[in-house]
Design a protein around this motif. Structure first.
Motif: not given
Ligand code: ATP
Ligand code: MG
Length: 650
Positions: A285-286, A41-45, A50-60
């Motif tokens: 993204x999805x 998902x980091x790749x798919x994002x 993004x204005x600021x690219x995510x570094x934290x990908x998943x919290x579930x």
């Protein structure tokens, strides 16, 4: 029990060659997406700006004691900029939206540049009205370009849109306005569907007299028909007066990935609708990914999803998915059978549509007219067909494939829910061999499971309750204002898993078959049966256009089988036909499925999104016609009265 499917349709070779995903890629990427979701998902994002690219990908956490789902949480972006601004340089003059009016002589092409300008103008007007980040704006609109503009304008300034389907009543509008404490409604004087006017503005006036609805301070009115409406000075404003003079640029607000993008209610098939909260980064993204891969969307394709923007299908696959991908999306104001039943095919020819995405209810309605219904069009431009909303009966699938698609176009049967944000189980046209009636295989990052009633995960070929074992970026984060109900409805039945409410079978090839709602499962003399299979067997009979099966209390068997049947053109109810259908079911499925009661139904009760409401049919079958439950989402109440009057079990 019989085999559910008879035919399989291998991937056409020519299609596989040019497809984004072929068999080998599907297998490799699916495995990667499950083994390393963070990496996948980091790749798919990166498909988004993004204005600021995510570094934290998943919290579930799907634990019912603390359901907490976040995707890309430290990233920032704007959904409207992703659907518009980033395309301006490369495709500013490309058509973004083809609008086809209810009246076949009316249509418009809107380029990305125009759509951007119109969105910015409305965004500026909304700001001038005091709407900003976090405010909820209710949209109660016809299928006109302003509906998409309004969604994108809200997203642009960080307001949360809550679209209410334009066929809903004043009460439904009021409930949703109050539920979200929405200060502004955008509507139109009237909408036009099937040659008839629907008084949207009158409905808003009525809605705003309900107690609590006075929270809504302003009503912005698009002039669609020029029909006569009441005017409330100080509250009502003409859209064109507020918007036309505004600048055509408006900076897009920087939003957190987990900031809400919209609220949207489920269809209300199984009870009172649930207002889902969808957020920004994961959702976009999805839907971008699924729109590209499931519809194998390539630059220049003309894509038409026949849903209304009032449903999640319209959100994800008319507006956000296609526009995020720089696509051309067709938006149709009317209904598929007006002015003639051949309209859908005529629209395909007129705009040279390549990809058509519609619902089983529409397909069954066309099929009831016979094959000639499509004679007024060639549909030669079509390359791919899609279905969503209900299980598609194999017979309806074959008809769709053969008659609408000229036996050339794969059919992608897409299973998903409002709660899911985007498609979860569906074929990829270049990768998946098709079996009519099966939604086939999970998409990237989706981990379906089948559990028995005690929550034990079943392996291999199995039948039971469909759950999803891990979160994916598009999943709703909550029910608006009611996290407890969210937890209760989806995460408590089988703790730690997302419960879909649908029954499902997985076959020896790992293909998924939705068997119907779990609540609708029949239990006849100890045998459990889904509704889809019996209904599909009935629809396979020439005389049957549509069928609904429910259980009713039966002294000996526990539950008896009660069937409602709508006939195809040229067939009349008769005792003989009744006997024939009973015999048909006994041979197609087995004596266990033999119906106890058959009621002829000119029409079936459906939600406004076109799904059969079996819970109402169950009440009628049980002779409990006093408390029909929440009927606010019912498309046509007179259908119910008619069925009650002619009920066969009293
Ligand atoms: P509510 O949740 O309020 O009762 P609803 O479930 O009808 O209403 P939606 O989110 O619009 O609301 O519909 C999702 C449901 O539609 C799924 O749970 C499933 O039962 C059915 N469905 C959608 N697509 C398919 C499909 N391709 N095959 C089988 N069933 C489908
Ligand atoms: Mg549902």
């Amino acid at each position: 029990m019989t085999e559910l499917h008879k035919n399989t349709y291998p991937v056409p070779e020519a299609l596989a060659k040019n497809a984004w995903i072929d068999k080998a890629k599907y297998e490799a990427l699916y495995r990667q997406s499950i083994e390393d979701p963070e990496g996948y998902w980091a790749e798919q994002a990166k498909r988004l700006d993004w204005i600021k690219a995510p570094t934290k990908i998943k919290h579930s956490s799907l634990d019912p004691r603390n359901v907490d789902i976040r995707w890309f949480e430290d990233g920032t972006l704007n959904a409207s900029a992703n659907c518009l601004d980033r395309h301006l340089e490369t495709r500013g003059d490309q058509t973004a939206i083809i609008w086809e009016g209810d009246d076949p002589s009316e249509s418009q092409n809107i380029t990305y540049r125009e759509l951007h300008a119109r969105t910015c103008q409305l965004a500026n007007a909304l700001k001038a009205l005091g709407i900003g980040k976090g405010d909820v704006v209710t949209l109660y609109m016809p299928m006109i370009p302003e509906a998409a503009v309004a969604m994108l304008a809200c997203a642009r300034i960080g307001a949360v849109h809550s679209v209410v389907f334009g066929g809903f009543s004043p009460d439904a509008v009021a409930q949703r306005v109050i539920g979200a404490q929405s200060k502004l409604i955008i509507t139109a004087d009237e909408s036009v569907r099937g040659g008839k006017q629907v008084p949207l503005k009158d409905n808003v006036d009525a809605a705003l007299t309900r107690q609590g609805a006075e929270v809504c301070e302003k009503v912005l009115v698009v002039k669609r028909t020029g029909g006569e409406i009441d005017w409330h000075e100080g509250r009502d404003l003409w859209y064109h007066e507020q918007v036309d003079g505004q600048p055509t640029e408006c900076a897009a607000e920087e939003m957190g990935a987990e900031d809400p993008l919209f609220i949207l209610y489920t269809s209300g098939s199984t009870g009172a609708p649930k207002g889902m909260k969808h957020t920004t980064g994961g959702y976009l993204t999805y839907v971008s990914l699924t729109h590209q891969y499931v519809f194998d969307y390539h630059d220049g394709d003309i894509y038409w999803c026949t849903a209304d923007v009032g449903w999640v299908t319209g959100h994800s696959y008319i507006v956000y998915g296609p526009l995020a991908n720089g696509g051309t999306t067709l938006m149709f104001e009317g209904v598929p059978n007006y002015p003639t039943p051949g309209r859908m095919g005529e629209i395909v020819d007129k705009h040279q549509v390549n990809i058509l995405y519609t619902a089983p209810t529409a397909i069954r309605a066309l099929r009831a007219h016979g094959d000639d219904v499509m004679a007024s069009s060639t549909r030669e431009s079509l390359r791919l067909l899609g279905s969503v909303g209900e299980p598609i009966n194999p017979e309806a699938w074959e008809w769709y494939y053969r008659v609408i698609g000229n036996s050339r176009c794969p059919v992608v049967d897409t299973w998903w829910q409002t709660e899911n944000g985007g498609i979860l189980i569906a074929p990829l046209p270049g990768a998946t061999d098709l079996k009519p009636g099966s939604a086939t295989l999970p998409l990237f990052g989706v981990r379906p499971g089948i559990v028995d009633n005690d929550g034990n995960l079943l392996e291999g070929a199995a039948e039971g309750n469909l759950v999803i074992l891990d979160s994916w970026p598009g999943i709703a984060r909550s029910i608006w204002g009611d996290h407890e109900r969210f937890t209760q409805t989806y995460f408590s039945t089988y703790p730690g898993m997302y419960f879909t409410g649908d029954g499902c079978r997985r076959d020896e090839d790992g293909y998924y078959w939705i068997t119907g709602r779990v609540d609708d499962v029949l239990n006849v003399s100890g045998h459990r049966m889904g509704t889809a299979e019996i209904e599909s067997a009935l629809v396979a009979h020439d005389a049957v256009a549509e069928a609904a099966v429910v259980g009713f209390p039966h002294d000996i068997k526990g539950q008896g089988i009660y069937i409602y049947v709508t006939l195809t053109e040229g067939h009349e109810p008769s005792e003989e036909l009744q006997k024939e259908l009973v015999k048909w079911i006994r041979t197609e499925i087995g004596p266990i499925a033999s119906p106890d009661v058959i009621q002829w139904a000119a029409d079936l009760p459906k939600t406004r999104s076109g799904k059969i409401m079996r819970r109402i049919l169950r009440k009628i079958a049980a002779n409990e016609t006093d408390g029909l439950g929440d009927t606010s989402t019912l498309a046509d109440p007179s259908v119910v009265d008619e069925l009650i009057e002619h009920r066969a079990n009293r």
